[in-house]
Design a protein around this motif. Structure first.
Motif, short mmCIF file in Angstrom:
data_model
loop_
_atom_site.label_atom_id
_atom_site.label_comp_id
_atom_site.label_asym_id
_atom_site.label_seq_id
_atom_site.Cartn_x
_atom_site.Cartn_y
_atom_site.Cartn_z
N ALA A 1 9.34 -8.57 1.91
CA ALA A 1 8.59 -8.56 0.68
C ALA A 1 7.41 -7.57 1.13
N THR A 2 7.00 -6.81 0.02
CA THR A 2 5.69 -6.33 -0.08
C THR A 2 4.78 -7.00 -0.90
N ILE A 3 3.57 -7.27 -0.66
CA ILE A 3 2.75 -7.79 -1.58
C ILE A 3 1.42 -6.96 -1.74
N ARG A 4 0.95 -6.69 -2.88
CA ARG A 4 -0.22 -5.96 -3.50
C ARG A 4 -1.47 -6.49 -2.75
N PRO A 5 -2.23 -5.57 -2.50
CA PRO A 5 -3.60 -6.05 -1.94
C PRO A 5 -4.40 -6.74 -3.00
N ARG A 6 -5.17 -7.96 -2.51
CA ARG A 6 -6.06 -8.61 -3.32
C ARG A 6 -5.30 -9.83 -4.13
N VAL A 7 -4.05 -9.71 -4.05
CA VAL A 7 -2.91 -10.75 -4.69
C VAL A 7 -3.39 -12.01 -4.07
N MET A 8 -3.32 -11.90 -2.58
CA MET A 8 -3.34 -13.27 -1.99
C MET A 8 -4.91 -13.60 -1.52
N ASP B 1 15.81 -24.99 0.28
CA ASP B 1 17.05 -24.56 1.04
C ASP B 1 16.41 -23.74 2.05
N ARG B 2 15.13 -23.80 2.62
CA ARG B 2 14.28 -22.75 3.29
C ARG B 2 14.33 -21.35 3.12
N SER B 3 14.75 -20.96 1.86
CA SER B 3 14.70 -19.38 1.65
C SER B 3 13.36 -19.18 1.13
N LEU B 4 13.13 -17.64 1.18
CA LEU B 4 12.03 -17.32 0.71
C LEU B 4 12.34 -16.83 -1.00
N ALA B 5 11.34 -17.45 -1.56
CA ALA B 5 11.25 -17.17 -3.10
C ALA B 5 10.16 -16.19 -3.50
N ALA B 6 10.72 -14.91 -3.73
CA ALA B 6 9.61 -13.93 -4.02
C ALA B 6 9.44 -13.56 -5.39
N THR B 7 8.23 -13.71 -5.87
CA THR B 7 8.16 -13.59 -7.53
C THR B 7 7.30 -12.41 -7.74
N ARG B 8 7.86 -11.42 -8.77
CA ARG B 8 7.12 -10.38 -8.90
C ARG B 8 7.06 -10.00 -10.36
N PRO B 9 6.32 -9.39 -10.99
CA PRO B 9 6.18 -9.29 -12.42
C PRO B 9 7.51 -8.07 -12.90
N THR C 1 0.90 -1.08 0.05
CA THR C 1 -0.10 0.00 0.01
C THR C 1 0.89 1.20 0.09
N THR C 2 0.25 2.48 -0.13
CA THR C 2 1.09 3.79 0.00
C THR C 2 2.09 3.50 1.28
N LEU C 3 1.30 3.38 2.51
CA LEU C 3 1.95 3.27 3.74
C LEU C 3 3.08 1.94 3.71
N GLY C 4 2.71 0.90 3.39
CA GLY C 4 3.61 -0.36 3.49
C GLY C 4 4.76 -0.03 2.51
N ARG C 5 4.69 0.69 1.19
CA ARG C 5 5.67 0.87 0.49
C ARG C 5 6.72 1.65 1.06
N ASP C 6 6.12 2.94 1.69
CA ASP C 6 7.15 3.92 2.21
C ASP C 6 7.69 3.22 3.54
N LEU C 7 7.05 2.33 4.16
CA LEU C 7 7.68 1.98 5.40
C LEU C 7 8.72 0.85 5.18
N ALA C 8 8.59 -0.02 4.23
CA ALA C 8 9.44 -1.09 3.81
C ALA C 8 10.57 -0.86 3.35
N GLY C 9 10.48 0.20 2.35
CA GLY C 9 11.96 0.88 2.03
C GLY C 9 12.88 1.36 2.96
N ALA D 1 9.76 -5.95 -4.03
CA ALA D 1 8.55 -4.90 -3.79
C ALA D 1 7.46 -5.38 -4.89
N ASP D 2 6.00 -5.26 -4.05
CA ASP D 2 5.20 -5.76 -5.27
C ASP D 2 5.03 -7.34 -5.80
N CYS D 3 5.32 -8.11 -4.82
CA CYS D 3 5.15 -9.48 -5.11
C CYS D 3 3.94 -10.12 -5.47
#
Ligand SMILES: Cc1cc2nc3c(=O)[nH]c(=O)nc-3n(C[C@H](O)[C@H](O)[C@H](O)COP(=O)(O)OP(=O)(O)OC[C@H]3O[C@@H](n4cnc5c(N)ncnc54)[C@H](O)[C@@H]3O)c2cc1C
Length: 368
Positions: free
Chosen positions: A188-195, A160-168, A130-138, A150-152
Motif C-alpha cells: 500500500a502507498t499512503i499519502r503524506p500527512r494522512v497518518m 483473518d489477519r489480512s490488511l484492510a487498505a482503505t482509499r477514496p 510521494t512522487t518517488l514512492g508511487r513510481d517505485l511501488a508500481g 495506492a493513496d490509502c
C-alpha cells in the motif's frame, strides 16, 4: 412484501463472502510489516516516520516485527537514516547500501526492494505516496506480481489477519476497502500527512540490521542522471507540514482578493493554500491546492475563507487540530467540520483578523 424479499443490508467493509480465504502454501512464510524509508539526497521524507508509526500499530496487532527498509549510497547520511528508523519504532532495518543508489532511479531501487522482499518475505509493505514512492511501488508490485492499493487514507488488520487498505474513490464520494487475499506482500502507498507523526523515542533500543547487496552494475541501468536541478519553489513541501495554514476559495470572488489570505498567512507565519477551482483559474500554483487531488495537511490551525467544504476538500483538512471557517452561507458544509465557524463576508473578516493578530503578536513580541 414477504419477509424474504426485504432488502438485505449491504455487507460491511471486509465482507468477502465466496472469496478464497486460504493463503497459498508458498506465501505462508511471509511475516512482518515493512516500511520503505524514503531518502533523497540524504534527507528522509517525513512520511517514512509517519508510516513507521502506523506500521508499529499494525505489527503489534499481528504480533510481528516492524522493519524499515533503507536504501542509499554508503555514508553517514544513510547510516543516520538507519539509526533514526529505530527511534521511530523499527525493530529491524534492512539496508541496501550502494553508490548506484545515490540518486533515485527506478531500476536499481526496484531491484533492491524486490530482492529484499523475495529474500526476507514481509507480509505487509508500506510506502509513502510521494512522487518517488508511487513510481517505485508500481514497479515493485508488478515485478512481484502482488496487489498494491495506492493513496490509502486508512489501514487496519482484519480478523483473518489480512490488511484492510482503505482509499477514496469516485472523486472522493466513496471509500473502498481493498484486500490482497492470495498474494504477498500486501502493498500500500499512503499519502503524506494522512497518518499522525509518531513521537521520536531516542531511548528505544537499536534493533537488528540486515544488510543486503545490490548486485547491479551501472551498465545494467538504462536511466542516467546527467545533473540535479534543485526545485526553485522550495516551499512546495512546507504546506503539508506547516503548523498554521490559511486558505481561500472561490468565495473570495476575484484573484486580487487572494492577497487577503496571504496577508493573514504572513502575519501568522503560516503557509497559504486554496481550493481546486483557484488552481484551475490560475489564482494560485498547483502545489498550493489542498484536498484529495492536492495536499493533505495536518496543521494545528487551519483557517478556510470562502471555501464551501466539498468532500474532496474536506478529506485533505480533516486531520487539522483546529479548523476555523469563514463563510457567508450558514449552511456551508465546511461548518460541519469547523471547530470555530464565522458566518460573514471573508473580504471584511480576513483583514480584520490580520489587523487583530498583527496588534496582538507585536504586543507579545515586545513583551518577549
Ligand atoms: C475528482 C475530483 C477531485 C477534486 N479534488 C479537489 C481538491 O483536491 N481540493 C479541492 O478543494 N477541491 C477538489 N475538487 C473540487 C470540489 O468538488 C469543489 O468543487 C471545490 O472544493 C469547491 O471549491 P470552493 O469551496 O473554493 O468553491 P465553492 O464550492 O464555489 O464555494 C465557495 C464558497 O464561498 C462562500 N462565499 C461566497 N462569497 C463569500 C464571501 N464574500 N465571504 C465568505 N464566503 C463566501 C460560498 O457560500 C461558498 O460556500 C475535486 C473535485 C473532483 C470531482
Amino acid at each position: 412484501m414477504s419477509e424474504a424479499k426485504k432488502p438485505v443490508p449491504a455487507k460491511p467493509a471486509g465482507g468477502r463472502a465466496g472469496m478464497k480465504k486460504e493463503l497459498p502454501e508458498h506465501f505462508k512464510s511471509y511475516k512482518h510489516v515493512w516500511v520503505f524509508v524514503e531518502m533523497e539526497r540524504g534527507v528522509v521524507h517525513p512520511v517514512s516516520w509517519e508510516l513507521l508509526g502506523e506500521g508499529r500499530k499494525l505489527a503489534d496487532k499481528l504480533g510481528v516485527e516492524l522493519a524499515g527498509v533503507v536504501m542509499g549510497p554508503p555514508g553517514a547520511e544513510t547510516r543516520a537514516a538507519v539509526a533514526e528508523s529505530y527511534t521511530y519504532g523499527a525493530d529491524t532495518v534492512y539496508l541496501v547500501e550502494d553508490p548506484l543508489l545515490t540518486d533515485y532511479r527506478n531500476e536499481p531501487f526496484a531491484k533492491a526492494l524486490t530482492d529484499v522482499v523475495n529474500t526476507y518475505q514481509p507480509e505487509v509493505l508500506l510506502l509513502g505516496a510521494t512522487t518517488l514512492g508511487r513510481d517505485l511501488a508500481g514497479t515493485v508490485a508488478t515485478t512481484l506480481k502482488t496487489g498494491l492499493t495506492a493513496d490509502c487514507t486508512e489501514l487496519a488488520i482484519d480478523d483473518d489477519r489480512s490488511l484492510a487498505a482503505t482509499r477514496p474513490t469516485f472523486g472522493g464520494s466513496l471509500l473502498c476497502t481493498i484486500h490482497t487475499l492470495n498474494y504477498r506482500p500486501q502493498m500500500a502507498t499512503i499519502r503524506p500527512r494522512v497518518m499522525a507523526m509518531p513521537d521520536k523515542d531516542e531511548s528505544r533500543p537499536v534493533g537488528g540490521l540486515i544488510e543486503h547487496p545490490l548486485n547491479m552494475a551501472e551498465d545494467d541501468i538504462v536511466t542516467k542522471i546527467l545533473s540535479f536541478i534543485a526545485d526553485q519553489d522550495s516551499d512546495k513541501a512546507q504546506l503539508a507540514y506547516a503548523d498554521v495554514v490559511v486558505a481561500g476559495g472561490l468565495g473570495l470572488g476575484k484573484p486580487e482578493n487572494f492577497k487577503l489570505v496571504t496577508d493573514l498567512a504572513t502575519v501568522l507565519g503560516a503557509e497559504y493554500g486554496g481550493s481546486r477551482p483557484l488552481v484551475q483559474k490560475g489564482w494560485i500554483a498547483a502545489e498550493r491546492q489542498i484536498g484529495q487531488t492536492g495536499k493533505t495537511i495536518r496543521p494545528k490551525l487551519y483557517i478556510a475563507a470562502g471555501i464551501s467544504g466539498a468532500i474532496q476538500h474536506r478529506v485533505g483538512v480533516e486531520g487539522a487540530d483546529c479548523i476555523v471557517a469563514i463563510n457567508s452561507d450558514p449552511g456551508a458544509a465546511i461548518f460541519e467540520i469547523a471547530h470555530i465557524g464565522i458566518v460573514g463576508d471573508a473580504l471584511t473578516i480576513l483583514p480584520a483578523l490580520t489587523e487583530a493578530f498583527r496588534k496582538r503578536l507585536s504586543v507579545n513580541r515586545m513583551a518577549g
